[in-house]
Write a protein that holds these residues in place. Structure first.
Motif, mmCIF file in Angstrom:
data_model
loop_
_atom_site.group_PDB
_atom_site.id
_atom_site.type_symbol
_atom_site.label_atom_id
_atom_site.label_comp_id
_atom_site.label_asym_id
_atom_site.label_seq_id
_atom_site.Cartn_x
_atom_site.Cartn_y
_atom_site.Cartn_z
ATOM 1 N N GLY A 1 -0.875 8.381 3.473
ATOM 2 C CA GLY A 1 0.472 7.572 3.839
ATOM 3 C C GLY A 1 -0.359 5.987 2.622
ATOM 4 O O GLY A 1 -1.446 6.386 2.783
ATOM 5 N N ALA B 1 -4.359 7.320 5.700
ATOM 6 C CA ALA B 1 -3.965 6.345 5.964
ATOM 7 C C ALA B 1 -5.066 5.666 4.611
ATOM 8 O O ALA B 1 -5.755 5.147 4.848
ATOM 9 C CB ALA B 1 -3.581 5.952 6.790
ATOM 10 N N GLY C 1 -2.657 13.270 8.667
ATOM 11 C CA GLY C 1 -2.324 13.043 7.695
ATOM 12 C C GLY C 1 -4.283 11.989 6.945
ATOM 13 O O GLY C 1 -4.615 11.282 8.135
ATOM 14 N N ALA D 1 1.748 8.628 7.926
ATOM 15 C CA ALA D 1 0.606 9.976 8.031
ATOM 16 C C ALA D 1 0.602 10.623 8.800
ATOM 17 O O ALA D 1 -0.185 11.694 9.046
ATOM 18 C CB ALA D 1 -0.597 8.991 7.133
#
Length: 551
Positions: free
Chosen positions: A164, A182, A180, A176
């Motif tokens: 992200g 970021a 994930g 995200a």
């Protein structure tokens, strides 16, 4: 065979089994086409659907027009919750869930017990890498209570990458998800950084990008209108009286006259224009190359939230010439980005989705000039009136501790100390709000928990914005044309100018071109992308598949 090899084989078998169980039914587009190598999820912060269509004839051939002319687009797409603000929207998009499930009820709120301030992506256990970090800075998805499409994808196969990127921390962190990574723009330095929640140090490609000092190229640069003056006849001219003493117009220079070199003031100012958006897409290109996104058959997700439009619309409104031109600037930036994606990923290997976290209301002064009801609410004065009314009935004390998200938070400690009735206080606070000229609806904690006011004005939208563990005690919404705050314009209501946003999709292997008029909601994006990726939808998702032919 070694134990760790067995574990890897077992994990691969489980992932394959889960993937097979989530595959779309035979004969659908998602089943017929291979999974995309890359999902490109684009957000234009603060973009109402009306703006995309109002200036359609001025768009470049391959920016927004790629979606409108050769992709699928939804003419009647909305958010279903009432408090339409940046964090709530970004948390909804890829979880497929509204704030009553995500727990992201606003950009900030108060702890319901202590009344201490809470920031949506705040986490004091994490710090920005290589940058100073303040107590309420956004550094992790700790407060997000729902999983995203990317979280499910990585659970199926941990080799999938989810990244992200945004000018705002919340615009990068929330899409995200939990697993994930970021990266956000640092307004003090003009660089992009992640936090220690994700890693101890940046990968080399991030350091290389930042070493080039990309923001410095815009020092004393001008944002100039793309088109001749006559092309902006549909938007409000510059220098409207409600813009304030500084006014506002194009061309606009970045970097104060007295500044001899780039510094924090300059870097922060870049957010209010097209230049941080240009850098966000440039950083996205660096991420694609550095992380090798979309280079194999294991799907990746790249989320890029472009923040500048929101800053421009707050400062000048979506009706302004500056907002009009900013949309055209974004359009040209997207065109170049798509062409690079076609070259690097392959035009048939990725699917692109574009939406917004909320729309935007017209400035109250503009509404008044058009003969429409409008007004501004001063939150501190309002809180004083509410507390005065509560004291009149329940005795001395600051019964309302403050506003939390879009609710009034009662002082739990004072209530316990004086053995007062929380329900009676909430009822009276609701009555006091509804006596104010700008309020459309307000509901108490008891009503929201029980659903007893189902069918009442805005009840369902307000209920979706309220979370029992996070929110305050009286949730409210303003009437059309009314707003909190002293910016030129804002958002945060259940009214169409705030809820109606674009949902645009492009990827010929998965999406047939055309306009779709059925009403859809932003929560429908997550299950739809899950179908395309052949994974289960996020566990808290409450949307349905977007009505795309064959899906």
């Amino acid at each position: 065979m070694k134990a760790h090899t067995l574990l890897r084989l077992l994990a691969a078998s489980l992932a394959a089994a889960l993937l097979a169980s989530c595959t779309a039914a035979p004969g659908t587009v998602a089943d017929a086409a291979p999974r995309p190598k890359l999902v490109v999820f684009l957000v234009v912060d603060g973009l109402p659907q009306r703006q995309v269509l109002d200036y359609r004839d001025q768009l470049a051939p391959d920016g927004f027009a790629r979606f409108l002319d050769r992709g699928a687009w939804f003419a009647n797409a909305h958010y279903g919750h009432a408090f339409t603000v940046t964090a709530a929207g970004h948390a909804t998009m890829l979880t497929g869930a509204y704030p009553h499930r995500t727990g992201i009820i606003g950009n900030d709120w108060r702890d319901p017990v202590t009344a201490e301030p809470v920031y949506c992506t705040g986490d004091t256990s994490a710090t920005y890498i290589g940058h100073a970090t303040n107590a309420l800075d956004g550094t992790s998805p700790k407060n997000l209570k729902a999983e995203t499409v990317g979280d499910v994808l990585r659970r199926v196969d941990s080799r999938s990458k989810v990244i992200g990127i945004s000018g705002k921390d919340r615009g990068a962190i929330l899409p995200a998800g939990k697993t994930g990574i970021a990266y956000m723009y640092m307004g003090a330095t003009g660089q992009f950084a992640s936090s220690t929640h994700y890693m101890a140090a940046h990968p080399a490609w991030v350091d290389r990008y930042n070493a080039g000092k990309p923001a410095d190229r815009y020092f004393k640069a001008e944002w100039k209108a793309l088109l001749p003056e006559a092309a902006y006849a549909r938007s409000l001219p510059d220098q409207q009286p409600w813009y304030g003493p500084a006014g506002g117009g194009l061309p606009a220079m970045f970097g104060a006259k007295e500044d001899s070199a780039p510094g924090p003031r300059f870097y922060g100012s870049l957010l209010r224009g097209p230049f941080v958006d240009a850098m966000s897409l440039e950083f996205a290109r660096a991420a694609i190359a550095g992380e090798q996104l979309g280079q194999d058959d294991i799907p990746d997700i790249l989320s890029v939230s472009l923040s500048g439009h929101d800053y421009v619309n707050h400062a000048f409104s979506a009706e302004s010439r500056l907002s009009h031109d900013h949309l055209l600037q974004l359009d040209r930036l997207l065109q170049a980005f798509f062409q690079d994606l076609d070259a690097r990923i392959g035009k048939d290997n990725y699917i692109a989705v574009l939406t917004a976290d909320h729309g935007f209301m017209p400035a109250p002064e503009y509404n008044a000039s058009q003969g429409r009801e409008s007004g501004r609410v001063n939150s501190s004065q309002l809180l004083g009136r509410v507390n005065a009314g509560l004291e009149k009935r329940f005795g001395p004390g600051k019964w309302a501790a403050g506003f939390s998200g879009s609710s009034v938070l009662l002082d739990k400690q004072l209530i316990a100390q004086k053995q007062a009735s929380a329900d009676a206080l909430a009822e009276e606070a609701r009555a006091l709000l509804m006596a104010e000229p700008g309020f459309a609806a307000a509901y108490t904690r008891r009503e929201l928990q029980s659903g007893s006011r189902a069918g009442a004005p805005f009840f369902e939208q307000i209920r979706k914005s309220w979370h029992a563990e996070v929110s305050g005690d009286v949730q409210y919404s303003l009437k059309p044309g009314w707003m909190f705050g002293n910016t030129v314009a804002t958002h945060g209501s259940p009214h169409p100018y705030d809820t109606q946003v674009p949902i645009l999709m492009y990827g010929p292997a998965w999406v047939k071109a055309g306009r779709i008029d059925a009403r859809v909601e932003v929560v429908d994006i997550a299950p739809t992308l899950s179908r395309v990726l052949r994974i289960a939808p996020p566990s808290s998702a409450e949307g349905k598949l977007l009505p795309l032919p064959g899906l």
